[in-house]
Motif scaffolding. Sequence first.
Motif, short mmCIF file in Angstrom:
data_model
loop_
_atom_site.label_atom_id
_atom_site.label_comp_id
_atom_site.label_asym_id
_atom_site.label_seq_id
_atom_site.Cartn_x
_atom_site.Cartn_y
_atom_site.Cartn_z
N UNK A 279 1.00 -1.09 0.00
CA UNK A 279 0.11 0.16 0.08
C UNK A 279 0.57 1.14 0.67
N UNK A 280 2.07 1.24 0.23
CA UNK A 280 2.99 2.76 0.54
C UNK A 280 4.22 2.33 -0.26
N UNK A 281 5.47 1.36 0.77
CA UNK A 281 6.48 1.74 -0.60
C UNK A 281 6.88 0.14 -1.03
N UNK A 282 7.12 -0.04 -1.27
CA UNK A 282 7.54 -1.75 -1.59
C UNK A 282 9.20 -2.02 -0.70
N UNK A 283 9.80 -1.08 -0.70
CA UNK A 283 10.97 -0.90 -0.24
C UNK A 283 10.87 -1.34 1.43
N UNK A 284 9.66 -1.54 1.98
CA UNK A 284 9.45 -1.81 3.54
C UNK A 284 9.44 -2.97 3.64
N UNK A 285 8.71 -4.12 2.81
CA UNK A 285 9.01 -5.22 2.64
C UNK A 285 10.33 -6.00 3.35
N UNK A 286 11.67 -5.36 2.07
CA UNK A 286 12.89 -5.56 2.83
C UNK A 286 13.14 -4.67 4.23
N UNK A 287 13.18 -3.30 4.16
CA UNK A 287 13.65 -3.25 5.33
C UNK A 287 13.38 -3.55 6.67
N UNK A 288 11.88 -3.28 6.63
CA UNK A 288 10.76 -4.04 8.43
C UNK A 288 11.29 -5.68 7.64
N UNK A 289 10.06 -6.18 6.45
CA UNK A 289 10.12 -7.59 6.47
C UNK A 289 11.02 -8.41 6.44
N UNK A 290 12.17 -8.44 6.05
CA UNK A 290 13.34 -9.11 5.63
C UNK A 290 14.24 -9.54 7.30
N UNK A 291 13.54 -8.27 8.87
CA UNK A 291 14.94 -8.17 9.38
C UNK A 291 13.90 -8.67 10.82
N UNK A 292 12.60 -8.93 10.09
CA UNK A 292 11.41 -9.96 11.50
C UNK A 292 11.13 -10.86 11.03
N UNK A 293 11.43 -11.33 9.56
CA UNK A 293 11.07 -12.65 8.94
C UNK A 293 12.81 -13.67 9.53
N UNK A 294 13.27 -12.77 9.16
CA UNK A 294 15.03 -13.11 9.82
C UNK A 294 15.25 -13.43 11.02
N UNK A 295 14.08 -13.48 12.29
CA UNK A 295 14.53 -12.89 13.60
C UNK A 295 13.54 -14.39 13.47
N UNK A 296 11.91 -14.65 13.14
CA UNK A 296 11.33 -15.56 13.07
C UNK A 296 12.07 -16.45 13.09
N UNK A 297 12.70 -16.89 11.72
CA UNK A 297 12.74 -17.99 11.87
C UNK A 297 14.40 -18.20 12.90
N UNK A 298 14.89 -17.09 13.19
CA UNK A 298 16.07 -17.61 13.76
C UNK A 298 15.21 -18.06 15.11
N UNK A 299 14.54 -17.38 15.98
CA UNK A 299 13.68 -17.77 17.40
C UNK A 299 13.00 -18.59 17.16
N UNK A 300 12.58 -19.44 16.25
CA UNK A 300 11.94 -20.72 15.79
C UNK A 300 12.28 -21.59 16.29
N UNK A 301 13.90 -21.59 14.88
CA UNK A 301 15.26 -22.28 15.25
C UNK A 301 16.05 -23.04 16.96
#
Length: 122
Positions: free
Chosen positions: A97-119
């Motif tokens: 809805x706003x800016x495609x780069x949000x997925x990389x700037x905010x999403x990627x760190x969150x998804x990496x943290x989720x993966x590390x947390x679950x593992x």
Amino acid sequence: MMIVSMILVALVAIEHVYILILEMFMWTGPRAQKAFGTSRQFAQDTKSLAANQGLYNGFLAAGLFWGLFHPNNAFGYQLQLFFLICVGVAAVYGSITAKKSILFVQGFPAFAAILALVLANL
């Protein structure tokens, strides 16, 4: 892996504290205008909306810090996972809805943290 997940969760929380500062206190300044691609007039017109948005980013950061420092590890894990998922959902929505780069700037760190947390908690 536990230390890696804690570092990644802390980095996501710190990022959201920074976003809080940008949106609540620096919205009309050049740094925020550059980061969010806004004009001076738009920033002036939307200052109160941005402050509200910044407050929500602060809640995300607070939840992540709460999870990191909670004395009950199982509940702390649940808090971290919940707030990271919230960040991820917000990043996906923001990228659409706003800016495609949000997925990389905010999403990627969150998804990496989720993966590390679950593992780390298998």
